[in-house]
Scaffold this active site. Structure first.
Site, mmCIF file in Angstrom:
data_model
loop_
_atom_site.group_PDB
_atom_site.id
_atom_site.type_symbol
_atom_site.label_atom_id
_atom_site.label_comp_id
_atom_site.label_asym_id
_atom_site.label_seq_id
_atom_site.Cartn_x
_atom_site.Cartn_y
_atom_site.Cartn_z
ATOM 1 N N ASP A 248 2.789 67.390 -32.279
ATOM 2 C CA ASP A 248 3.130 66.042 -31.831
ATOM 3 C C ASP A 248 2.636 65.913 -30.384
ATOM 4 O OD1 ASP A 248 4.391 63.505 -31.719
ATOM 5 O OD2 ASP A 248 6.123 64.415 -30.745
ATOM 6 N N THR B 53 3.968 63.080 -27.764
ATOM 7 C CA THR B 53 5.003 62.657 -26.829
ATOM 8 C C THR B 53 6.193 63.610 -26.875
ATOM 9 O OG1 THR B 53 4.338 60.373 -27.189
ATOM 10 C CG2 THR B 53 6.481 60.743 -26.154
ATOM 11 N N GLU C 74 5.696 50.696 -18.017
ATOM 12 C CA GLU C 74 6.109 49.473 -17.334
ATOM 13 C C GLU C 74 7.115 49.791 -16.232
ATOM 14 O OE1 GLU C 74 7.394 46.031 -19.593
ATOM 15 O OE2 GLU C 74 5.490 45.248 -18.877
ATOM 16 N N PHE D 166 2.637 40.605 -25.051
ATOM 17 C CA PHE D 166 1.693 41.640 -25.472
ATOM 18 C C PHE D 166 1.683 41.752 -26.993
ATOM 19 C CE2 PHE D 166 1.355 45.930 -27.100
ATOM 20 C CZ PHE D 166 0.156 46.382 -26.560
ATOM 21 N N LYS E 91 -1.993 41.516 -16.811
ATOM 22 C CA LYS E 91 -2.371 42.930 -16.776
ATOM 23 C C LYS E 91 -2.693 43.369 -18.195
ATOM 24 C CE LYS E 91 2.356 44.730 -17.206
ATOM 25 N NZ LYS E 91 3.464 45.439 -16.567
ATOM 26 N N ARG F 155 -3.774 57.077 -17.144
ATOM 27 C CA ARG F 155 -3.720 55.876 -17.993
ATOM 28 C C ARG F 155 -3.959 54.663 -17.101
ATOM 29 N NH1 ARG F 155 -1.018 55.724 -22.399
ATOM 30 N NH2 ARG F 155 0.238 53.929 -21.787
ATOM 31 N N GLY G 71 2.091 59.158 -33.151
ATOM 32 C CA GLY G 71 2.272 57.750 -33.475
ATOM 33 C C GLY G 71 1.695 56.828 -32.427
#
Length: 1104
Positions: free
Chosen positions: A341, A343, A445, A486, A509, A543, A624
């Site tokens: 995996d 995360t 965020e 979004f 953004k 990122r 995922g």
């Protein structure tokens, strides 16, 4: 209180969990039943029954009973300990306290006593006791924040909201007691994201979905209290038998006066039939019952080494490594594929604002006095934010020039951070003055808003119509006019706000690939500079997001907002109409810059992956997350790199597209694989592909493969799965993104089906459980990401970096030790047992044993058990640090080179050769032999004693040759076993034992008469030399003339030990790339609507 539930009552009335198998009464019968279901135990029980038949048994019953009882006892104790631990775990969970509403009062109850229909109260940081329907909470409009790390491994908070009709109940115990409704819902299932049900209350029906449910295992966060309604609480034997029949027919018939047939035996053929079963009993020691108990002890001991390993202990949360099963240790040394995996497994799921680009200038790097960029570490001076009373003390930034630009009032910099403080869907919480806590739907965020907060633009509060920001100490209230939410197609979000001065501005953004198409042409030069910075940021695995703004005309906006209202209330085509309006207004944007967020990897992940790759282990990441995010992490943790020939991206939307993409990739990696003469093509043309195992194929370079979940769904279909596994297995790295838990398990199952390889799956959340259970070995990451994966795993620890030590050290050692154990065990038992075979030719195939019955009983239990256990528990061919420095040593385990059919045949041939020496040398030495005083010693008892003494010394010397790492324990076991043998032999063959137990100890005086003769010891020395010398010579010549890759590495290690190793250079793993990551990987569509919804928030938001 009257609550009625349907489709649930049959599932159980209480909340008790039970993972244990036995209780005090059922343990003995159930455990014995389970143990005798094992073929080995049933086989030895069958042998015991045979030994009770006098006509065929030439051995006493205790030779089988003693080992069998010992094995059953050891296995039973182990099962009892395991089940006791399960009872303790169950008791801990079932006895957790919870407040239950009973007769209008809250009473403390245990989890196990909670029943369906109970109303319970949960407080902040409480675990959710059972699956609950949320009734009310302390937050405005009954919002409740939960963390689902225990279920899916995600630590970002999720929002749940109670029905309005139940939210009115609040914490009024009287109203809650009087709550009278009926819940109809689906039966329990494994879908974490879906729930269907209805609540009937006062004649009205209300729809229930997943947003109203709190699932067991979640944790309440940032919510003082909430109330919920419990919803779900042998060939040789045949040869010897035939020999007996022939001998009895040709010879034995004439010697019946001296060797009478047993009672009831009246023919040679019947005698042969009985001898067959007699030899079954005698020759069963080729695979003795002690083998099974020894294997269990070795596995248990090697499991303890994992539990005790301080180098796999994580002190920050006091988490040691844990071997949750004891049967898979040696398979840890044979792993070929790792499925991981992302995360919480590779990353910490903690986002940090790392760098940014504002108006063409890059911020975030630190330079020395000469202008050289220096590496940031714990000693680097941090920016001091003490001038900002609302700053987050945990936020760290190192480039002081950005703070100076903010303090000097640089307009683009102020506009940049103003955008970050306004364009988001974060919810603020301020329980104490100045103590701000942000509830972010996605961790990135939260990182952006926190960065703006520390640089002087503090997001303080929001209502459905306003956003309050403290700008450089001055409180400003912006009117929030629209949120352009979004989604996965737009890959951006925007807000339209009116400043206190009356200016209308759109702030946006999003992903750079999308926003660059929406920029005003006047931004071209700035776009080039920003692109260079983006490439640099992405090259470091960060990122990235691009931010832009647009000043709006008042008249145009009024017309647009009118059309927006019409579109948002349209009954048909609402999404398309809104999308068109969003596209219309998000044009001619002015570029501000870019942000770079670090999705922090766990410590040591890149180095671990690099080391495992050198060990020829292929790593597949099944996540995922979105494609851009997954690839970004792939580069940052050294899975992908620019030295690869190519990284194939499979994203076809149809079955044909996916097939073509896979074939094109395979054609580039190995063009010959499409020829009719290709080995695999020939193999699958000849027979059905369902049962075929694919051999490994070598690509013409190093490649990577990235496949999306949508394409994977097609690739896993029957007609494409072979193409997928052929193409993917040729790649060094495979990344599957946007995959479901079921798809994770299907990918693992696919590799198991077509590849003869041991697989390992590692994850941290409930969404990884199916993958962990499907793989041969499952590893759970424990700690802040939850315990669901750990509870389903075979091994667990706190950090991904410990995986290399688990495999390269513990796995490799366990595999080598088990292989050495099996080779030695089979050798010593072939040598022991086959002496009976040769003796049969000289005893009329009468099933007479060569050795004393007591020696047969004690040979595997006492005389040879401890030395082999000592080697199997302590042996190391190299120290742990060399295993880590030379991961190539792991490769032989993947290829199973240390114990396979060829190795077994070699052991058998060595055993046959040794048994010939051990029979014929004592036989020749004893033939017509006399003592020094002239008395004969050529008798059966003297021969038996000499043969068994030769055997024991030879196998003791052999284990000395097999031992690589000598300890005091090894020395004690080997010399101690020999001493015990001679002590027991002289005791059992003494006059006193014969006088007390005449029938049981008939070898009176044999030991002192035989072992006192020099000729006997000379024959013993000759036997040892003839057995050992070929082994030593073969090993020496093989190492010199045909060394294996492992032999060459071991030679390097020996040379390296002679000189101190140079200090390993500390280097920072970096890369350069033109690839950039995508926007907000965990952001979900629709959250903007939730934020701005007046029905949800009303006008109760705080404005400070």
């Amino acid at each position: 209180m009257g609550v009625f539930l349907t489709e649930r009552q049959s599932m159980g009335e209480n909340n008790t969990i039970k993972t244990s198998k036995y209780n005090f009464i059922t343990f003995l019968p159930l455990n014995l039943f389970e143990q005798f279901q094992r073929i080995a135990n049933a086989y030895f029980l069958f042998l015991l029954i045979l030994q009770l038949i006098p006509q065929i048994s030439s051995l006493a019953w205790f030779t089988t009973v003693v080992p069998l009882v010992l094995v059953l006892a050891v296995s039973g104790v182990k099962d009892a300990i395991d089940d006791f631990n399960r009872h303790k775990s169950d008791k801990h969970v079932n006895n957790r306290p919870v407040q239950v509403l009973i007769n209008g009062r809250l009473k403390d109850e245990k989890w196990m006593n909670v029943q369906v229909g109970d109303i319970i109260k949960l407080e902040n940081n409480n675990f959710v006791t059972a699956d609950l329907l949320l009734l009310s909470s302390s937050e405005p409009h009954s919002l409740t924040y939960i963390e689902t790390a225990e279920l899916d491994g995600e630590t970002n908070l999720k929002v749940k909201q109670a029905l309005t009709v139940t939210a009115e109940l609040g914490e009024d115990l009287q109203k809650l007691t009087e709550f009278n409704g009926e819940v109809k819902c689906e039966a329990p299932n494994n879908k974490l994201d879906k729930f269907t049900g209805t609540l009937t209350l006062r004649g009205e029906k209300y729809a229930l979905d997943n947003e109203k449910m709190l699932l067991r295992g979640c944790t309440i966060r940032n919510t003082e209290w909430c109330f919920g309604l419990v919803i779900y609480a042998g060939l040789m034997c045949l040869i010897l038998a035939i020999g007996n029949g022939i001998w009895e027919y040709e010879k034995g018939y004439y010697f019946q006066v001296y060797l009478p047939w047993a009672e009831g035996v009246n023919s040679a053929s019947y005698s042969a039939f009985l001898m067959f079963w007699s030899y079954v009993i005698i020759l069963n020691t080729v695979v003795p019952i002690s083998l099974y108990v020894s294997v269990e002890i070795i596995r248990l001991g090697n499991s303890f080494y994992i539990d005790w390993d301080r180098k796999m202990y994580y002190p920050l949360n006091d988490t040691p490594a844990q071997a949750r099963t004891t049967t898979l240790n040696e398979e840890l040394g044979q792993i070929k594929y790792i499925f991981s995996d992302k995360t919480g497994t590779l990353t910490q799921n903690i986002m940090c604002f790392n760098k940014c680009s504002i108006n063409g200038k890059s911020y975030g790097d630190v330079y020395d006095m000469s202008g050289q960029r220096i590496e940031i570490n714990e000693n680097t001076e941090k920016v001091d934010f003490s001038h900002n009373p609302l700053a987050d003390p945990k936020f760290a930034f190192y480039d002081h020039s950005l703070v100076e630009a903010v303090k000097l009032g640089d307009v683009p910099t102020h506009r940049f951070f103003r955008l970050l403080s306004l364009c988001h869907t974060v919810m603020p919480e301020e329980k104490k003055e100045g103590n701000l806590v942000y509830q972010a739907q996605s961790p990135d965020e939260g990182a952006l808003v926190t960065a703006a907060r520390n640089f002087g633009f503090v997001f303080r509060a929001r209502t459905p119509e306003t956003i309050t920001v403290v700008e450089m100490g001055e409180t400003k209230i912006y009117k929030l006019l629209a949120i352009l939410d979004f989604n996965n197609v737009r890959k951006r979000m925007s807000v339209i706000v009116r400043s206190p001065e009356g200016d209308l501005t759109l702030y946006c953004k999003g992903a750079d690939t999308i926003l660059y198409e929406l920029l005003n042409p006047s931004c071209d030069s700035l776009k080039e500079e920003t692109t260079e910075h983006l490439n640099e940021f992405a090259g470091e695995g960060l990122r990235t997001l691009v931010v832009a703004y647009k000043n709006l005309d008042e008249d145009y906006f009024q017309d647009w907002i009118r059309r927006h209202h019409e579109a948002s209330t349209a009954l048909e085509g609402r999404e398309d109409k809104l999308s068109e309006l969003y596209e219309e207004i998000e044009k001619d944007l002015m570029l501000l810059g870019a942000t770079a967020i670090e999705d922090k990897l766990q410590d040591g992940v890149p180095q671990t992956i690099e080391t495992l790759a050198k060990a020829n282990i292929k790593i597949w990441v099944l996540t995922g997350d979105k494609q851009e995010t997954a690839m970004n992490i792939g580069y940052s943790c050294n899975l992908l790199n620019d030295d690869m020939e190519d990284v194939f991206i499979i994203e076809g939307s149809t079955s044909d597209d996916v097939l073509n993409e896979l074939r094109n990739a395979r054609k580039k990696m190995k063009p010959d694989s499409f020829l009719d003469s290709d080995e695999i093509n020939v193999q699958f043309e000849k027979s059905s592909k369902n049962s075929k195992v694919l051999p490994d194929e070598q690509a013409n370079g190093v490649y990577g493969l990235v496949i999306t979940g949508h394409s994977l769904a097609y690739a896993l279909e029957g007609n494409l799965e072979l193409e997928l596994v052929r193409t993917a297995c040729m790649c060094k790295v495979v990344i599957c993104c946007r995959v479901t838990p079921l798809q994770k398990a299907q990918v693992v199952e696919l590799v198991k089906k077509y590849k003869k390889a041991v697989t390992l799956a590692i994850g941290d959340g409930a969404n990884d459980v199916s993958m962990i259970k499907t793989a041969h070995i499952g590893v759970g990451i424990s700690g802040q990401e939850g315990m669901q994966a750990v509870l389903s795993s075979d091994f667990s620890f706190a950090q991904f970096r410990y995986l290399q030590r688990l495999l390269l050290v513990h796995g490799r050692w366990s595999y080598i030790r088990m292989c050495k154990f099996l080779k030695y065990f089979f050798y010593k038992n072939f040598a022991f047992t086959l002496v009976h075979f040769w003796y049969g030719f000289f005893s009329g195939f009468s099933a007479q044993t060569v050795y004393d019955e007591w020696f047969i009983t004690l040979y595997n239990l006492v005389y040879t058990s401890l030395p082999v256990l000592g080697m199997s528990l302590f042996d190391q061919d190299v120290e742990d640090r060399w295993s880590m420095l030379f991961p190539q040593l792991y490769v032989p385990g993947q290829q199973n080179l240390y114990f396979n059919k060829v190795v077994f045949v070699k052991c058998m041939l060595q055993g046959i050769y040794s048994s010939l020496i051990l029979f014929f040398i004592p036989y020749g030495a004893m033939y017509n032999a006399v003592r020094s005083d002239g008395k004969a010693i050529a008798d059966y008892q003297s021969f038996a004693l000499m043969a068994q003494t030769c055997l024991l010394i030879v196998v003791s010397v052999q284990i000395g040759l097999d031992t690589s790492y000598w300890t005091v324990v090894n020395q004690f076991f080997i010399w101690g076993s020999l001493s015990v043998y001679f002590a027991i032999t002289f005791t059992m063959y003494s006059d006193g034992m014969y006088l007390i137990f005449t029938a049981s100890f008939p070898f009176i005086g044999t030991a002192r008469n035989t072992l006192s003769q020099p000729s006997v010891w000379l024959a013993i020395f000759l036997s040892i030399t003839l057995c050992v010398l070929p082994v030593v010579g073969f090993r020496f010549l093989k190492a010199q003339l045909k060394p294996t890759p492992s032999d060459k590495i071991l030679l390097k290690i020996k040379e390296a030990k002679k000189r101190p190793p140079p200090p390993s250079p500390k280097r920072r793993l970096r890369r350069t790339s033109t690839r950039r990551s995508g926007y907000a990987f965990s952001h979900q569509h629709g959250f903007g609507a939730l934020i701005i919804c007046v029905l949800l928030l009303g006008k109760a938001g705080r404005v400070n």
